[in-house]
Write a protein that holds these residues in place. Structure first.
Motif, PDB file in Angstrom:
ATOM      1  N   HIS A  12       0.865  -1.189   0.000  1.00 20.25           N
ATOM      2  CA  HIS A  12       0.000   0.000   0.000  1.00 20.25           C
ATOM      3  C   HIS A  12       0.889   1.222   0.000  1.00 20.25           C
ATOM      4  O   HIS A  12       1.555   1.531   0.954  1.00 20.25           O
ATOM      5  CB  HIS A  12      -0.900  -0.021   1.232  1.00 20.25           C
ATOM      6  N   GLY A  13       0.916   1.949  -1.048  1.00 18.85           N
ATOM      7  CA  GLY A  13       1.825   3.071  -1.116  1.00 18.85           C
ATOM      8  C   GLY A  13       1.207   4.415  -1.345  1.00 18.85           C
ATOM      9  O   GLY A  13       1.339   5.122  -1.094  1.00 18.85           O
ATOM     10  N   GLY A  14       0.156   4.836  -1.661  1.00 19.61           N
ATOM     11  CA  GLY A  14      -0.212   6.221  -1.872  1.00 19.61           C
ATOM     12  C   GLY A  14      -1.183   6.746  -0.866  1.00 19.61           C
ATOM     13  O   GLY A  14      -0.931   6.810   0.316  1.00 19.61           O
ATOM     14  N   GLU A  15      -2.278   7.149  -1.385  1.00 13.49           N
ATOM     15  CA  GLU A  15      -3.313   7.746  -0.547  1.00 13.49           C
ATOM     16  C   GLU A  15      -3.972   6.690   0.344  1.00 13.49           C
ATOM     17  O   GLU A  15      -4.115   5.541  -0.060  1.00 13.49           O
ATOM     18  CB  GLU A  15      -4.389   8.374  -1.438  1.00 13.49           C
ATOM     19  N   PRO A  16      -4.394   7.108   1.533  1.00  7.01           N
ATOM     20  CA  PRO A  16      -5.133   6.158   2.382  1.00  7.01           C
ATOM     21  C   PRO A  16      -6.496   5.836   1.787  1.00  7.01           C
ATOM     22  O   PRO A  16      -7.045   6.622   1.012  1.00  7.01           O
ATOM     23  CB  PRO A  16      -5.264   6.882   3.718  1.00  7.01           C
ATOM     24  N   ALA A  17      -7.031   4.673   2.137  1.00  7.26           N
ATOM     25  CA  ALA A  17      -8.308   4.249   1.572  1.00  7.26           C
ATOM     26  C   ALA A  17      -9.447   5.157   2.029  1.00  7.26           C
ATOM     27  O   ALA A  17     -10.375   5.417   1.272  1.00  7.26           O
ATOM     28  CB  ALA A  17      -8.597   2.801   1.972  1.00  7.26           C
TER      29      ALA A  17
END
Length: 55
Positions: A19-24
């Motif tokens: 999981h690398g970018g924006e939070p869910a």
């Protein structure tokens, strides 16, 4: 037992790396919801204790 713990730790670590970018879910949305809930509880407490005399 130790292998189960290390397997679980490895699984969590690999999931965190994927999981690398924006939070869910937007953290501001979570914070605003928690704030609204706590303010609702505070208003309920004030309403409940508003008509009682102090001892």
């Amino acid at each position: 037992m130790l292998s189960q713990i290390s397997l679980a730790a490895l699984t969590v670590a690999s999931a965190a790396e994927e999981h690398g970018g924006e939070p869910a879910v937007n953290p501001w949305l979570i914070g605003g919801g928690v704030l609204a809930f706590l303010l609702f509880l505070l208003l309920g407490l004030v309403w409940f204790g508003g008509g009682r005399e102090h001892s």
